[in-house]
Design a protein around this motif. Structure first.
Motif, PDB file in Angstrom:
ATOM      1  N   PRO D 422       0.819  -1.227   0.000  1.00 33.32           N
ATOM      2  CA  PRO D 422       0.000   0.000   0.000  1.00 33.32           C
ATOM      3  C   PRO D 422       0.845   1.266   0.000  1.00 33.32           C
ATOM      4  O   PRO D 422       0.390   2.299  -0.491  1.00 33.32           O
ATOM      5  N   ILE D 423       2.045   1.200   0.544  1.00 35.77           N
ATOM      6  CA  ILE D 423       2.886   2.407   0.515  1.00 35.77           C
ATOM      7  C   ILE D 423       3.203   2.750  -0.937  1.00 35.77           C
ATOM      8  O   ILE D 423       3.086   3.898  -1.365  1.00 35.77           O
ATOM      9  N   ARG D 424       3.544   1.714  -1.676  1.00 36.21           N
ATOM     10  CA  ARG D 424       3.898   1.910  -3.083  1.00 36.21           C
ATOM     11  C   ARG D 424       2.707   2.466  -3.877  1.00 36.21           C
ATOM     12  O   ARG D 424       2.843   3.392  -4.655  1.00 36.21           O
ATOM     13  N   PHE D 425       1.535   1.913  -3.627  1.00 36.36           N
ATOM     14  CA  PHE D 425       0.374   2.290  -4.469  1.00 36.36           C
ATOM     15  C   PHE D 425      -0.396   3.491  -3.934  1.00 36.36           C
ATOM     16  O   PHE D 425      -0.953   4.245  -4.714  1.00 36.36           O
ATOM     17  N   LEU D 426      -0.441   3.638  -2.614  1.00 37.30           N
ATOM     18  CA  LEU D 426      -1.362   4.641  -2.061  1.00 37.30           C
ATOM     19  C   LEU D 426      -0.663   5.849  -1.447  1.00 37.30           C
ATOM     20  O   LEU D 426      -1.263   6.916  -1.354  1.00 37.30           O
ATOM     21  N   LEU D 427       0.570   5.668  -0.960  1.00 31.04           N
ATOM     22  CA  LEU D 427       1.192   6.763  -0.219  1.00 31.04           C
ATOM     23  C   LEU D 427       2.285   7.462  -1.007  1.00 31.04           C
ATOM     24  O   LEU D 427       2.605   8.625  -0.738  1.00 31.04           O
ATOM     25  N   SER D 428       2.899   6.772  -1.959  1.00 28.45           N
ATOM     26  CA  SER D 428       3.951   7.405  -2.746  1.00 28.45           C
ATOM     27  C   SER D 428       3.390   8.556  -3.561  1.00 28.45           C
ATOM     28  O   SER D 428       2.255   8.498  -4.033  1.00 28.45           O
ATOM     29  N   THR D 429       4.234   9.567  -3.748  1.00 27.64           N
ATOM     30  CA  THR D 429       3.850  10.632  -4.668  1.00 27.64           C
ATOM     31  C   THR D 429       3.659  10.001  -6.039  1.00 27.64           C
ATOM     32  O   THR D 429       4.522   9.257  -6.503  1.00 27.64           O
ATOM     33  N   PRO D 430       2.546  10.295  -6.682  1.00 29.35           N
ATOM     34  CA  PRO D 430       2.282   9.631  -7.965  1.00 29.35           C
ATOM     35  C   PRO D 430       3.395   9.910  -8.969  1.00 29.35           C
ATOM     36  O   PRO D 430       3.859  11.042  -9.097  1.00 29.35           O
ATOM     37  N   ASN D 431       3.834   8.859  -9.614  1.00 31.10           N
ATOM     38  CA  ASN D 431       4.889   8.983 -10.606  1.00 31.10           C
ATOM     39  C   ASN D 431       4.697   7.881 -11.624  1.00 31.10           C
ATOM     40  O   ASN D 431       4.927   6.708 -11.356  1.00 31.10           O
ATOM     41  N   GLU D 432       4.237   8.270 -12.797  1.00 30.86           N
ATOM     42  CA  GLU D 432       3.884   7.264 -13.798  1.00 30.86           C
ATOM     43  C   GLU D 432       5.072   6.419 -14.202  1.00 30.86           C
ATOM     44  O   GLU D 432       4.971   5.200 -14.313  1.00 30.86           O
ATOM     45  N   GLU D 433       6.200   7.092 -14.434  1.00 31.46           N
ATOM     46  CA  GLU D 433       7.354   6.352 -14.942  1.00 31.46           C
ATOM     47  C   GLU D 433       7.820   5.291 -13.966  1.00 31.46           C
ATOM     48  O   GLU D 433       8.107   4.155 -14.333  1.00 31.46           O
ATOM     49  N   LYS D 434       7.885   5.695 -12.693  1.00 31.14           N
ATOM     50  CA  LYS D 434       8.361   4.737 -11.699  1.00 31.14           C
ATOM     51  C   LYS D 434       7.230   3.824 -11.225  1.00 31.14           C
ATOM     52  O   LYS D 434       7.436   3.015 -10.323  1.00 31.14           O
ATOM     53  N   ARG D 435       6.084   3.970 -11.815  1.00 30.04           N
ATOM     54  CA  ARG D 435       4.918   3.166 -11.434  1.00 30.04           C
ATOM     55  C   ARG D 435       4.650   3.281  -9.942  1.00 30.04           C
ATOM     56  O   ARG D 435       4.442   2.297  -9.240  1.00 30.04           O
ATOM     57  N   LEU D 436       4.671   4.497  -9.447  1.00 31.81           N
ATOM     58  CA  LEU D 436       4.441   4.716  -8.022  1.00 31.81           C
ATOM     59  C   LEU D 436       3.146   5.504  -7.849  1.00 31.81           C
ATOM     60  O   LEU D 436       2.788   6.318  -8.689  1.00 31.81           O
ATOM     61  N   GLY D 437       2.522   5.232  -6.731  1.00 29.90           N
ATOM     62  CA  GLY D 437       1.330   6.016  -6.372  1.00 29.90           C
ATOM     63  C   GLY D 437       0.221   5.935  -7.402  1.00 29.90           C
ATOM     64  O   GLY D 437      -0.564   6.865  -7.557  1.00 29.90           O
ATOM     65  N   SER D 438       0.102   4.792  -8.076  1.00 24.40           N
ATOM     66  CA  SER D 438      -0.873   4.750  -9.162  1.00 24.40           C
ATOM     67  C   SER D 438      -2.313   4.714  -8.648  1.00 24.40           C
ATOM     68  O   SER D 438      -3.229   4.918  -9.415  1.00 24.40           O
ATOM     69  N   TRP D 439      -2.545   4.433  -7.387  1.00 19.74           N
ATOM     70  CA  TRP D 439      -3.906   4.502  -6.839  1.00 19.74           C
ATOM     71  C   TRP D 439      -4.021   5.600  -5.784  1.00 19.74           C
ATOM     72  O   TRP D 439      -4.970   5.621  -5.014  1.00 19.74           O
ATOM     73  N   ASN D 440      -3.017   6.483  -5.792  1.00 24.70           N
ATOM     74  CA  ASN D 440      -3.033   7.609  -4.848  1.00 24.70           C
ATOM     75  C   ASN D 440      -3.835   8.730  -5.490  1.00 24.70           C
ATOM     76  O   ASN D 440      -3.297   9.726  -5.947  1.00 24.70           O
ATOM     77  N   PHE D 441      -5.170   8.521  -5.517  1.00 25.60           N
ATOM     78  CA  PHE D 441      -6.030   9.452  -6.252  1.00 25.60           C
ATOM     79  C   PHE D 441      -5.987  10.858  -5.676  1.00 25.60           C
ATOM     80  O   PHE D 441      -6.164  11.826  -6.392  1.00 25.60           O
TER      81      PHE D 441
END
Lengths: 325, 328, 319, 517, 327
Positions: D422-441
């Protein structure tokens, strides 16, 4: 007759095109299929690739045109959800819906006509009045609630009848039937009552009022004045004439049965096209939705055509072409 | 002076099947000629009657005269104005208010949801005229009471309703009233009342009537001139007495003979032959020839023109050669 | 030329009062003679009045989220809640809303949606039906073909379509107020066809009647003829259809709510209540489903019975 | 002779006599291709048919499956797996390292829905038939955990049936057919209607119950499923609606098995909006942590659990459930305290509340609409003015993704069963390239968390790693970036006599089921 | 004296309604002998059709015979059960209605409607029934009768349709024919054909007929005797010649005088003032008195006494003497 059918067919094509257009424009608002297709760990690249592959990036009208073009060749595309040709899926599901619709329609028609005739002939009798009032309960409760109540009473409390599905089915080529097994027949009872009740009430009430109307006609009086038996007057003379207006409305109602099957199939988990459609809406499976709507329209158009032919068959006044009395 | 001048009036209805059926089933276009080349004049303050059986085109002529139908050919002039071609709005309005109509069915000709007062004054109110006291005045003129204005049509009997129709027809102070079978839905005793009323009003208001009926006795009583129609054609035109004593056309004679008469009990009528032919496919030549006892070859080939004969006009190759069977 | 007893002019005595006339009319008489119709009318009236006066009758306002106590949830009818000790006549639902009050408010929504949807369908259907019947020709062909298309699309689908579009088009700040109107539009749009068909049929009959010709003769406009002359004469069947449509619209609203596209969950209609309640059919909280369902049944049934009676009463051919 | 032999093997494999199991779930897996659908229903069903190199045991712990052992290569360059010998696919072919390499290529291909699992992988090598080496770009302590659902396919079978790559949009042979090494094989597949699994006699393992045939029927409407369970038409249903659990438990012949799921339900906020989507006027009050904390205090989670969830769910203050690896012990969140909530709002300058949009799905999580309706009331009770709306998930995700939301409801189940997920998907600053925060709406961004994530991902030492996870969990609480509400419950209904194991991932392992009587 | 085919003895029909009981037929009595045509004349609401319906037992509920008797060939038929009555209808009493267009079932061929009636009443084979049907059509003057058996009613013209209706009414050879306005819907020339046909058939078969019409002229030319009805009561009955030449009831006189033909040459028609009263609102005494020029006190109190003999009688206090000018 031929000219009539050609004209009808022409109008039908326009109707179908319009339905298709309306339906297609609706899909854009149902949701985004991609969300349902890819898991939570998908990437932006996955999404883009899939969008392109599904043609979702094309303008709306291009999508519609290509859908129509393929539909004309019997190709309704590939289901997003099941990754299979939609035509296959619909063919697979159609027998369930058609059998359910057939049984419901049959129930609605036979019971509707029988009760309609009964209540018309015994217009002031207590039995007729009770039937008339009670029948209104059938149209005063939503279909889904009737289904749920039937399940609760006959499935859960009494455990007499199955609560969901079609039971055992037998394969007859590409057609699957539930008519040949005991569990298949038992499974049909509750859903077909649920689905047919509303239509039965409508048909019954229609038959009653048309029958009352016909019974007042001069030719019925004249038939009575010739001393014909009650049977001959009521059935040979009155009922046949009653059927003319009834056929039209009944045709529409049978069309409605297939449309209403959506709710019944949802409640009873009946594996037909209606359930397929509701799932398709849930998963934004556009090709399935589009094909379903087209199918419904085609059915409706066909039923209309059959009704018209029946009409001519029943009523000799429409049969003359070119002759003039 | 002629108030109405009808010249060479024709009306054709297209009763064909739709185009596609005709193409596929190789059917011809089917045209029903309801009125064919009819001409007559109505002098002011006279009653002109059109008589004929069903399908004779009498109602169609009536509708063309008042402007409810457009002629296919020929024209109708009222006070010298042809409504179908006139472009001046004020002239159209003036002529329109000079024409009124009384219909056959006293039940269908009054809007059941309107009060009688509103029905009667509508022709005036629709043109923005003054309707103060109009309904009461008209109702009394036709033998009803002023209070009836606030009632609905269903509260009246057939005869009373027809009086209301007459009142409505009088509202705009017309010159011409077209009466389309005004009494055929009424009982005999009531019919007499309405006919008398119409006669009285004609004198009082200086009205001109075009009187359409299938009933020979009524026509004979009311008309100054009678036109006999058959399959849309005017076969004979004559004053009533001349027509009833010495009909010049065999059809007129047949009609007069066939009509049941009070004084003829015990009469053994030899009924006329045949029935009215299909107006879509009328006989050649004289339309009456298949049923005519004195028809000859020329009748089958040539349509006789309407020409002066005796006191009137007749369209027959053998005019005046028939005799009535019963004494009038 | 009928030889039946004349029902024509009534004997003229002192002009009766309007109320007396109404009481004496055939309709009123047939109404009094039909116990079913009387009961149905009373039930309908009670239900409508209690919906209209819901704010004064209801013990709580279930549409005010701030007033709800979740801990009151699932209180059985008449039994004190195990946590809060409060007692509710018909129990509470899963959100702690008093079922009695919720039914009253829900019925308000259902009736409002029903009435407005029928009104909308009626105005649209009657207008188009009049136009099609009176004008004829291409106008008629187009209107009636559109009606065909409309019939092809099941009403549920039409409603789903309108819902989807509305969601996409209407800005959020209006969506809550508009949700009800979308529902009305959706149900109304799927219902106008039968009005149009009936009115067109009746118009075709009426326009050939002589009173219409009389009006044409004096040069009245088509508009005036359609609306002043023909319209009042085609309203009887419209009234019957409207009554039955009202019952159908209430049920349609319930069905749409069942499919989750009905009234918002914070302002539940009867249909929403039933949808919520059916989740608790097996769990023992029968009252959450039962009371709204019975209310819906009573409402739809009595309206249907009234419509039924009205159909017979307004149809002189059956008398 | 042959028959007798088969019977003997059967008897050995199925201890208590062959049995049939009829089970139902709400969702039918949309495919039988393990790389074409990355969702719980797919893995749950296919987990009986296909196997990975590793699998999860009854306690969710990673245990050997097709790999008998594994070890890190060098200093975190990758992992070396030793494969099990004598394993055959249902089609009869032997399982070798070639199949593993093929399965890697297939699962990580562009067409695959599972490619993200292999983002850290640089290459895969097969030194011999029963050894496979997977190299990662950076040290990756949780890699083995992340591939428990990576299923081994037969390269020969895929080639023969033209299914060497998954095809999500068109489908292919593998969509409707399966050929794994697992304890069950698919003998009938009617999508959406019926799937029949039969015990595979050639399975290598011995830890199995007595289910010979299993018939799976998707039943969307849970009430219908409950009715079918009560009427004896089904042996096992998943889920039982929480409100029906009591009834099912009391009914004769059936009972309820409860557990907690991996999924945490939470509220999300619009962190990166300048103005609110559903608000009036400028500004975004939710950028003030006090407002978010006020929301957290306003929601009466115990009451929701008591009534709406019928006591079936557990409250939680972090984004993972206690059953997950990396769960932070002893963390307390915000208690229900409406007075404090009003105070915080007043402090932030919103004593009179403010309007905002509150959106929820109505067909995604257990009782989602009812929970949200309750939350809506609770927010209103502290003076806020939520504009509440629910919608089907088909519309819900697109609106969230289009940033058309303020406060929203979200459920998250970590695919790796690890707190890192969940840290990777929900808490990381969204970053498409690094595939981070992709559900951090909501666009939540915290520099410290962004810094900690790579460290967590590569830290091999469990204690150090846990310390970092604890730090993130505490930041989450302090910041009220999300308001975790509860862990979604697992409620299954079974016929009496059915013994089974219920795991938090909600996967149904047929081999652990025994049907008695 | 032979038994009359039809005898009505004080036949009374009541319709109970909420505003009291209506009496559309009130104490009507007459006989019709074999071969005789009785013309029943009157304006709308006079009760003439209702009388015909009462004879054949086709009153629409709640209308019913409340008093009096109907005797068919001396045998009472007003108290028969419905199945018994069905055996009489068509078999012994034939009936013809006003509108030939609506009297025939549009969905059955003429042949089907004929044979079903024949088979119902006569014990004959199907082939025989067919033959009889063709004969029946032939008899009423349908050309090419055999070919027309398979035709549907809409394929006939109005006059031909009424002939078919007559064939249907007579196909089981009844002894009594009730013809209810059989020519009203037809054109003059066709009307003459149909009346001639009816006359011929009655004469040939020795059949009694009750011809209901509002047209005095038709009666004059067709009937042997005429019965004049007013407001449900028999105003006057007698031989046609006598009634027309010397009506005794002022209503009969007024009815004939108000036809335009009778007033030929006069500027105004003789009219009866007012309209027939509604059934629910009949005046006391003689129902005609408010419209009657001769009405005096007794007329307002009691219905007129019967004057004349059983052959020709009127119900009037002050009947018109022969040669007297009524008006």
């Amino acid at each position: 007759m031929l000219a009539y059918i050609i004209r009808r067919a022409f109008q039908s094509v326009i109707v179908l095109l319009a339905v298709g257009l309306v339906a297609f424009s609706m899909f854009r608002f149902v949701g985004d299929p991609i969300e349902q297709l890819l898991g939570q760990e998908r990437t932006v690249q996955d999404v883009e690739r899939l969008r392109e592959a599904l043609g979702l990036n094309d303008p709306f009208i291009v999508q519609y045109a290509s859908f129509l073009g393929r539909a004309l060749q019997g190709d309704f595309g590939i289901s997003y959800r099941q990754s299979r040709p939609v035509a296959d899926i619909i063919l697979e599901r159609a027998p369930a819906t058609l059998e359910l619709a057939f049984v419901s329609g049959f129930l609605a028609l036979t019971l509707g006509i029988a009760l309609g005739v009964f209540t018309a002939l015994r217009r002031d009798g207590w039995a007729a009045n009770i039937i008339m009032s009670a029948s209104l309960i059938g149209v005063s409760l939503p279909t889904f609630l009737i289904g749920i109540l039937l399940i609760y009473v006959f499935g859960v409390q009494l455990q007499w009848l199955p609560t969901f599905g079609r039971g055992e089915v037998v394969d007859l080529g590409w057609w699957t039937t539930g008519f040949l097994t005991a569990s298949g027949l038992k499974s049909l009872i509750l859903p077909s009552i649920t689905l047919g009740l509303f239509q039965m009430t409508l048909i019954m009430r229609l038959v009653r009022s048309e029958m009352l109307e016909v019974l007042r006609q001069d030719y019925v009086r004249f038939a009575r004045a010739r001393g014909l038996s009650a049977r001959a007057v009521n059935f040979r003379h009155a009922l046949k004439n009653t059927m003319i207006p009834v056929i039209t409305v009944t045709g529409l109602q049978l069309g409605a049965i297939i449309a209403f099957a959506i709710i019944t199939e949802t409640v009873f988990q009946w594996p037909g096209v209606g359930l397929l459609f509701i799932n398709a809406v849930q998963f934004v499976d556009i090709p399935v939705m589009a094909a379903y709507l087209m199918l419904i329209s085609v059915m409706f158009v066909l039923i209309n055509l059959i009704v018209d032919v029946l009409y001519v068959w029943v009523d000799p006044r429409l049969r003359i072409d070119g002759r003039h009395a | 002076m002629n108030l109405v001048r009808v010249s060479r009036l024709s009306r054709v209805f297209d009763v064909s099947k739709p185009w596609l059926n005709r193409v596929i089933e190789r059917l011809p276009k089917r045209l029903l000629t309801a009125v064919s080349d009819v001409s007559f004049d109505i002098p002011e303050r006279t009653t002109y009657a059109l008589v004929g059986e069903s399908g004779s085109g009498k109602s169609t002529i009536g509708k063309m005269v008042v402007g409810l139908l457009r002629p296919s050919d020929g024209n109708v002039e009222i006070e010298g104005v042809d409504l179908a071609t006139e472009s001046d709005e004020t002239t159209i309005e003036r002529i329109r208010s000079d024409i009124q109509m009384i219909f056959q069915d006293p039940f269908a000709s009054l809007n059941p949801r309107w009060r009688v007062g509103d029905i009667i004054t509508e022709p005036v109110a629709a043109r923005g005229g003054d309707t103060e006291g109009l309904a009461a005045r008209l109702l009394e003129q036709v033998g009803l009471s002023a209070e009836d204005a606030s009632k609905y049509p269903h509260q009246f009997s057939g005869g009373q309703r027809q009086r209301i129709c007459v009142a409505r027809a009088l509202a705009s102070e017309p010159k011409l009233i077209v009466c389309d079978e005004p009494t055929s839905a009424l009982d005999v005793s009531v019919q007499a009342q309405v006919l008398n009323l119409m006669s009285d009003l004609k004198d009082e208001h200086g009205l001109t009537y075009l009187f359409i009926s299938h009933d020979l006795t009524v026509v004979r009583h009311m008309a100054d001139t009678i036109g006999v129609l058959y399959l849309g054609r005017l076969l004979e035109e004559a004053p009533p007495d001349a027509l009833f004593t010495e009909p010049a056309h065999p059809y007129s004679a047949m009609l007069i003979d066939a009509a049941p008469r009070l004084d003829a009990f015990g009469r053994e009528v030899v009924p006329p032959e045949g029935e009215i032919p299909d107006p879509i496919d009328p006989p050649t030549g004289c339309a009456f020839h298949p049923r005519c006892p004195i028809a000859t070859d020329i009748c089958k080939q040539e349509r006789p023109p309407l020409e002066a004969f005796g006191a009137g006009r007749v369209a027959c190759h053998h005019a005046g050669q028939v005799r009535l069977k019963g004494a009038a | 030329m009928s030889d039946l007893p004349d029902t024509g002019p009534a004997p003229e005595t002192a002009p009766p009062s309007r109320w007396k006339t109404a009481w004496d009319s055939d309709i009123a008489y047939s109404f009094r003679q039909s116990p079913v119709a009387v009961i149905a009318a009373i039930v309908t009236l009670i239900l409508i009045l209690s919906a209209v006066f819901a704010p004064w009758i209801a013990t709580t306002n279930p549409f005010d989220p701030a007033s709800l106590n979740l801990m009151n949830g699932f209180s059985p009818p008449g039994v004190p809640n195990q946590f809060t000790g409060e007692t509710f006549l018909l129990g509470t639902d899963d959100q702690g809303r008093d079922v009695f009050s919720t039914i009253l408010y829900g019925m308000r929504i259902s009736l409002f949606v029903g009435f407005m949807a029928v009104l909308f369908a009626m105005v649209l259907g009657v207008g188009l039906g009049l136009l099609a019947g009176y004008v004829g020709g291409w106008t008629e062909t187009i209107i009636m073909r559109v009606a065909d298309i409309q019939l092809t699309l099941p009403s549920i689908l039409v409603a789903l379509l309108i819902f989807g579009i509305a969601r996409g088009v209407i800005p959020i700040e209006y969506r809550d107020q508009v949700a009800i109107w979308v529902l009305i539009l959706a149900i109304g749009l799927s219902d106008w066809v039968q009005f149009a068909r009936v009115v067109r049929g009746a118009t075709l009959v009426e326009k050939n009647k002589e009173y219409v010709q009389a009006a044409r003769l004096i040069g009245r406009s088509s508009w005036a003829i359609m609306f002043k002359h023909i319209l009042p004469n085609v309203l009887s069947p419209v009234l019957v259809i409207a009554t039955i449509s009202l019952a159908l619209a209430i049920i349609a609203e319930a069905t749409l709510s069942f499919l989750g596209v009905g009234a918002p969950p914070t302002q539940p209609s009867l249909g929403t209540l039933i949808r919520i309640g059916q989740d608790f059919l097996f769990s023992g909280e029968w009252w959450i489903l039962f009371f709204p369902a019975v209310t819906l049944l009573a409402l739809a049934l009595s309206v249907n019975l009234l419509g039924d009676w009205l159909r017979d009463a307004l149809n002189p051919r059956l008398r | 002779m042959r028959t007798v032999l088969t019977a003997a093997i059967l008897a050995a494999a199925l201890p208590a006599g062959a049995a049939e199991l009829r089970f139902a779930s709400t969702t039918d897996p949309n495919t039988l291709d393990p790389n074409a659908g990355n969702s719980a229903p797919v893995f749950s069903l296919l987990g009986n048919v296909y196997e990975g190199l590793v699998r999860r045991g009854r306690d969710m712990a990673i245990e050997p499956a097709l790999a008998t052992s594994w070890e890190p290569i060098g200093d975190g360059e990758g992992w070396r797996f030793t494969l099990r010998e004598g394993v055959t696919f249902h089609g009869g072919e032997a399982f070798t390292s070639e199949d593993v390499v093929f399965s890697y290529e297939r699962a990580s291909s562009e067409e695959s829905d599972t490619s993200s699992w292999f983002a850290p992988v640089s290459r895969v090598e097969a030194p011999d038939d029963f050894t496979v080496e997977i190299y990662t770009t950076a040290p990756n302590p949780i890699f083995v955990d992340s591939i428990a659902n990576w299923m081994m396919m037969d390269s020969g079978w895929a080639a023969a049936n033209d299914a060497e790559r998954p095809n999500i949009e068109q489908g292919n042979f593998a969509t409707l057919n399966a050929n794994g090494t697992g304890p069950y094989r698919v003998t009938e597949r009617q999508p959406g209607l019926r799937t029949v699994l039969e015990a595979y006699d050639g399975w290598w393992g011995d830890d199995r119950g007595n289910v010979e045939t299993a018939v799976f029927t998707p039943v969307q409407n849970s009430a219908t499923a409950v009715a079918a369970l009560l009427s004896g038409e089904l042996d096992l249903i998943e889920p039982v609606p929480v409100q029906d659990a009591g009834r099912v438990d009391q009914a004769d012949g059936v009972s309820v098995i409860r557990g907690i799921e991996a999924r945490v339900i939470m509220l999300g906020f619009p962190h990166d909006r300048d103005t609110l989507y559903g608000g009036e006027g400028d500004g975004n009050p939710f950028q003030d942590a006090r407002v978010r904390q006020a929301v957290a205090h306003a929601v009466n989670v115990p009451a929701i659990l008591q009534t709406v969830m019928r006591g079936s769910a557990e409250p939680v203050a972090q984004l993972v459930s206690p059953a997950m690896r990396g769960y932070t012990e002893g963390l307390t969140g915000y208690d229900y305290n409406p007075d404090r909530a009003r105070e915080l709002l007043a402090e932030a300058g919103y004593a009179d509340g403010f309007p905002f949009s509150f959106r929820c799905p109505n067909d995604r999580y257990l009782n989602d609409e009812a929970v949200c309706t309750a939350i809506n009331s609770m927010l209103a009770q502290v003076g806020l003015d939520p504009r509440f709306e629910t919608m089907p998930v088909a519309n819900y995700w697109p609106t969230l993704r289009a940033d058309e939301h303020d406060v929203y409801l979200l459920g998250w189940s970590p695919g790796t069963f690890d707190a890192e997920h969940p840290i990777r998907f929900l808490l990381s600053t969204p970053n498409e390239e690094k595939r981070l925060g992709s559900w951090n709406f909501g666009g939540y961004s915290n520099a410290r968390i962004d810094e900690l994530l790579p460290a967590i991902q590569s830290e091999i030492d469990d204690t150090a790693r846990q310390a970092m996870l604890d730090e993130v969990a505490n930041i989450l609480v302090d910041d009220a970036a999300y308001v975790p509400l509860y862990v979604q419950p697992l409620v299954w209904g079974v016929k009496d006599g059915v013994d089974l194991v219920q795991r938090p991932d909600n996967f149904l392992q047929l081999r652990w089921i025994s049907v008695n009587g | 004296m032979t038994t009359p085919v039809l005898s009505l003895r004080d036949l009374t029909v009541d319709i109970p309604t909420r505003r009291g009981t209506l009496r559309p037929v009130d104490g009507v009595s007459w006989d019709i002998a074999a071969g005789e045509i009785l013309g029943v004349v009157g304006e709308s609401g006079a009760g003439k059709s209702m009388t015909g319906n009462a004879v054949i037992g086709l009153l629409d509920p709640p209308a019913h015979i409340s008093a009096g008797e109907v005797l068919l060939e001396g045998e009472r038929i007003d108290n028969l059960t419905l199945p018994q009555m069905r055996r009489i209808r068509g078999k012994r009493i034939g009936m013809v209605f006003q509108d030939p267009l609506t009297s025939l079932n549009p969905l059955l061929t003429v042949g089907e409607q004929l044979t079903e009636t024949i088979l119902r009443h006569l014990d004959v084979s199907e082939a025989e029934a067919l033959a009889r049907a063709v004969r029946g059509l032939d008899e009423v003057g349908i050309p090419a009768a055999k070919d027309r058996m398979g035709a549907y009613p809409h394929e006939f013209s109005g006059g031909m349709r009424q002939r078919v209706v007559i064939a249907l009414a007579l196909c089981a050879e009844p002894t009594l024919l009730i013809a209810d306005e059989p020519t009203t819907a037809l054109d003059v020339s066709v009307q003459a054909q149909i009346t001639a046909l009816l006359k011929r058939l009655c004469r040939e078969r020795g059949m009694a007929a009750m011809l209901v019409t509002h047209d005095m002229g038709v009666i004059a030319e067709t009937a042997d005797r005429v019965a004049v009805m007013y407001a449900g009561r028999l105003a006057e009955i007698g031989p046609v010649a006598q009634i027309i030449a010397a009506p005794r009831h002022p209503y009969t006189d007024g009815l004939m005088a108000s036809t335009p033909a009778a007033s030929a040459g006069q500027a105004r028609l003789r009219q009866i003032p007012g309209a027939m009263p509604r059934l629910g609102n009949l005046p006391d005494g003689c129902a005609f008195h408010p419209r009657c020029p001769r009405a005096q006190d007794p007329c307002r109190r009691d219905p007129g006494p019967k004057v004349g003999d059983s052959d020709a009688r009127a119900a009037c206090w002050f009947p018109i003497a022969e040669g007297e000018d009524a008006a």
